[in-house]
Design a protein around this motif. Structure first.
Motif, PDB file in Angstrom:
ATOM      1  N   GLY A 135      42.565 -13.611  -6.164  1.00 40.21           N
ATOM      2  CA  GLY A 135      42.120 -14.134  -4.884  1.00 40.21           C
ATOM      3  C   GLY A 135      41.658 -13.063  -3.928  1.00 40.21           C
ATOM      4  O   GLY A 135      41.991 -11.878  -4.068  1.00 40.21           O
ATOM      5  N   ILE A 136      40.889 -13.499  -2.956  1.00 41.43           N
ATOM      6  CA  ILE A 136      40.435 -12.672  -1.849  1.00 41.43           C
ATOM      7  C   ILE A 136      40.836 -13.366  -0.550  1.00 41.43           C
ATOM      8  O   ILE A 136      40.670 -14.577  -0.409  1.00 41.43           O
ATOM      9  CB  ILE A 136      38.902 -12.492  -1.864  1.00 41.43           C
ATOM     10  CG1 ILE A 136      38.434 -11.878  -3.188  1.00 41.43           C
ATOM     11  CG2 ILE A 136      38.445 -11.646  -0.670  1.00 41.43           C
ATOM     12  CD1 ILE A 136      38.801 -10.435  -3.382  1.00 41.43           C
ATOM     13  N   SER A 137      41.362 -12.609   0.408  1.00 42.12           N
ATOM     14  CA  SER A 137      41.659 -13.115   1.742  1.00 42.12           C
ATOM     15  C   SER A 137      42.647 -14.293   1.674  1.00 42.12           C
ATOM     16  O   SER A 137      43.729 -14.160   1.130  1.00 42.12           O
ATOM     17  CB  SER A 137      40.345 -13.495   2.456  1.00 42.12           C
ATOM     18  OG  SER A 137      40.545 -13.625   3.842  1.00 42.12           O
TER      19      SER A 137
ATOM     20  N   ALA B 140      40.640  -5.866  -1.941  1.00 38.80           N
ATOM     21  CA  ALA B 140      40.540  -5.344  -0.582  1.00 38.80           C
ATOM     22  C   ALA B 140      39.522  -4.212  -0.584  1.00 38.80           C
ATOM     23  O   ALA B 140      39.096  -3.738  -1.643  1.00 38.80           O
ATOM     24  CB  ALA B 140      41.899  -4.853  -0.088  1.00 38.80           C
ATOM     25  N   VAL B 141      39.128  -3.760   0.611  1.00 37.35           N
ATOM     26  CA  VAL B 141      38.160  -2.677   0.723  1.00 37.35           C
ATOM     27  C   VAL B 141      38.772  -1.529   1.521  1.00 37.35           C
ATOM     28  O   VAL B 141      39.423  -1.745   2.542  1.00 37.35           O
ATOM     29  CB  VAL B 141      36.839  -3.160   1.368  1.00 37.35           C
ATOM     30  CG1 VAL B 141      37.080  -3.724   2.762  1.00 37.35           C
ATOM     31  CG2 VAL B 141      35.814  -2.052   1.411  1.00 37.35           C
ATOM     32  N   ASN B 142      38.585  -0.310   1.012  1.00 42.41           N
ATOM     33  CA  ASN B 142      39.085   0.877   1.690  1.00 42.41           C
ATOM     34  C   ASN B 142      38.260   1.133   2.946  1.00 42.41           C
ATOM     35  O   ASN B 142      37.028   1.212   2.882  1.00 42.41           O
ATOM     36  CB  ASN B 142      39.013   2.078   0.743  1.00 42.41           C
ATOM     37  CG  ASN B 142      39.676   3.313   1.306  1.00 42.41           C
ATOM     38  OD1 ASN B 142      39.226   3.875   2.290  1.00 42.41           O
ATOM     39  ND2 ASN B 142      40.746   3.746   0.655  1.00 42.41           N
TER      40      ASN B 142
ATOM     41  N   ALA C  42      46.580  -6.849   3.122  1.00 42.01           N
ATOM     42  CA  ALA C  42      45.348  -6.057   3.136  1.00 42.01           C
ATOM     43  C   ALA C  42      44.158  -6.894   2.706  1.00 42.01           C
ATOM     44  O   ALA C  42      43.070  -6.799   3.278  1.00 42.01           O
ATOM     45  CB  ALA C  42      45.507  -4.840   2.226  1.00 42.01           C
ATOM     46  N   SER C  43      44.349  -7.722   1.695  1.00 42.44           N
ATOM     47  CA  SER C  43      43.257  -8.557   1.207  1.00 42.44           C
ATOM     48  C   SER C  43      42.780  -9.542   2.252  1.00 42.44           C
ATOM     49  O   SER C  43      41.625  -9.980   2.224  1.00 42.44           O
ATOM     50  CB  SER C  43      43.687  -9.312  -0.056  1.00 42.44           C
ATOM     51  OG  SER C  43      42.615 -10.054  -0.596  1.00 42.44           O
TER      52      SER C  43
ATOM     53  N   ASP D 263      39.974  -6.686   4.655  1.00 40.76           N
ATOM     54  CA  ASP D 263      39.703  -7.887   3.856  1.00 40.76           C
ATOM     55  C   ASP D 263      38.634  -7.617   2.792  1.00 40.76           C
ATOM     56  O   ASP D 263      37.548  -7.104   3.093  1.00 40.76           O
ATOM     57  CB  ASP D 263      39.220  -8.989   4.803  1.00 40.76           C
ATOM     58  CG  ASP D 263      39.181 -10.362   4.171  1.00 40.76           C
ATOM     59  OD1 ASP D 263      38.562 -10.508   3.105  1.00 40.76           O
ATOM     60  OD2 ASP D 263      39.752 -11.293   4.759  1.00 40.76           O
ATOM     61  N   GLY D 264      38.937  -7.991   1.553  1.00 38.27           N
ATOM     62  CA  GLY D 264      37.987  -7.787   0.467  1.00 38.27           C
ATOM     63  C   GLY D 264      36.701  -8.575   0.620  1.00 38.27           C
ATOM     64  O   GLY D 264      35.670  -8.232   0.031  1.00 38.27           O
TER      65      GLY D 264
END
Length: 371
Positions: A43-45, A158-160, A183-184, A203-204
């Motif tokens: 999943g994302i977010s 997630a994104v750095n 984080a996601s 958030d990815g």
């Protein structure tokens, strides 16, 4: 339920979309009731949060935990929604305004000090809301020891913040904790980044709002899989008539994350991989040790992949605030829509009568015209 010719691993792929995530909870409930319990959830977010609630609870408690989470979030406005498109649209907008102003119980709360007046570089200066209530909720509703036990594989994206690199936190490779789930779902500028091992993550969905490509690339080349891709934004839509419609349409296009493009590219790649597998099997033994032949063996596959698209296609009174409109009425409608779309898909003649996919891949989108 369709008859399975071979054992299939079951994957659940959950897109981000805020309040629309209740659709995923309803879809999962219907899938579980029909015996489609996932081996892998990605999943994302909000999709990552739903995924954690699924993977971090035993099957008999997942319904209770999902219900508790979504009821908690939708507790700010439980009034009966008015009938009629115009009245309902205003009801939804008022609900969204309440969320933006006062936050959500168990999710986030507004900061007392405006980011514009906070000290430069502080967490308060780079986000409007405090997400510590979400941390408390996740720790209460998710068993992270069970989540990391291997009973169900979990992957969240997630994104750095500094490198811009997209990463997946995957229980197949590491221990996933509450900070990875948060984080996601740390969508800026509303939510602050989350620190993990000295690095900050957002958030990815900023890079890709669906983990479909990751799951397809990381799945075993020799294991059959059925993937239920549960999308919250529909890439297809009508020409906008107002500025509100424009914002609504922008969100759909931006966050649908090219699901069909990813599926089409994987379809072609699957054909190539299966051709490589067949070609390798035809080689004489003296050639199978050749370096190029070994590469064919490595990239080839004999697996079947079935992708089931479930796309939340919304009612006409749902506008640009749909992802942060958390009234109880709307959350229940999203949930019921997810259940309904899964039920229609699983009883559709094309699904009931499905066989092994041609060229190793089959894609279904049956809820729109389900019987």
């Amino acid at each position: 339920m369709a008859k399975k010719e071979r054992a299939e691993h079951i994957g659940l792929v959950l897109q981000g979309g805020g309040a629309l995530g209740a659709y995923q909870a309803g879809a999962y409930m219907e899938l579980m009731g029909e015996g489609w319990s996932p081996d892998w959830v990605a999943g994302i977010s909000i999709g990552a949060i739903n995924a954690a609630l699924i993977a971090g609870n035993p099957p008999e408690r997942r319904a209770e935990r999902l219900t508790e989470f979504w009821h908690r979030l939708s507790g700010n406005l439980i009034a009966t929604a008015p009938q009629g498109t115009d009245f309902r649209s205003w009801f939804n907008e008022i609900s969204a305004a309440l969320t933006a102003t006062f936050g959500l119980t168990g999710f986030f709360s507004p900061r007392f000090l405006s980011p514009f007046f906070a000290p430069r570089g502080s967490e308060n200066a780079i986000s409007f809301y405090d997400t510590s209530p979400l941390r408390k909720t996740l720790l209460e509703l998710v068993d992270f020891d069970l989540l990391n036990s291997g009973a169900v594989r979990l992957s969240v994206g997630a994104v750095n913040v500094t490198s811009g690199n997209f990463v997946y936190f995957d229980t197949d490779r590491m221990r996933v904790g509450v900070e990875h789930i948060m984080a996601s779902g740390a969508l800026p500028p509303g939510f602050p980044p989350v620190e993990i091992e000295g690095e900050l993550y957002w958030d990815g969905g900023l890079v890709s709002n669906t983990p479909l490509q990751y799951v397809l690339e990381q799945s075993s080349p020799h294991e059959d899989m059925v993937l239920f891709q549960i999308d919250l934004f529909d890439a297809r839509g009508e020409v906008p008539q107002t500025l509100f419609d424009v914002e609504h349409r922008i969100k759909d296009i931006r966050f649908s994350s090219r699901t069909r493009l990813n599926t089409d590219r994987f379809r072609e790649m699957q054909r190539i991989r299966r051709a490589a597998n067949r070609l390798y099997s035809k080689l004489p033994d003296e050639l199978k040790s050749d370096r190029d032949a070994k590469f064919l063996e490595e990239v080839g596959c004999d697996s079947d992949v079935t992708i089931v698209h479930l796309i939340h296609r919304l009612s006409p009174y749902t506008k640009q605030s749909k992802d942060y409109e958390f009234s109880r009425a709307s959350i229940e409608e999203h949930w019921q829509a997810g259940q309904y779309d899964v039920a229609r898909t699983l009883r559709h003649p094309d699904w009931v009568g499905r066989g092994r996919p041609k060229d190793g891949i089959a894609v279904y989108d049956l809820a729109r015209d389900g019987s």
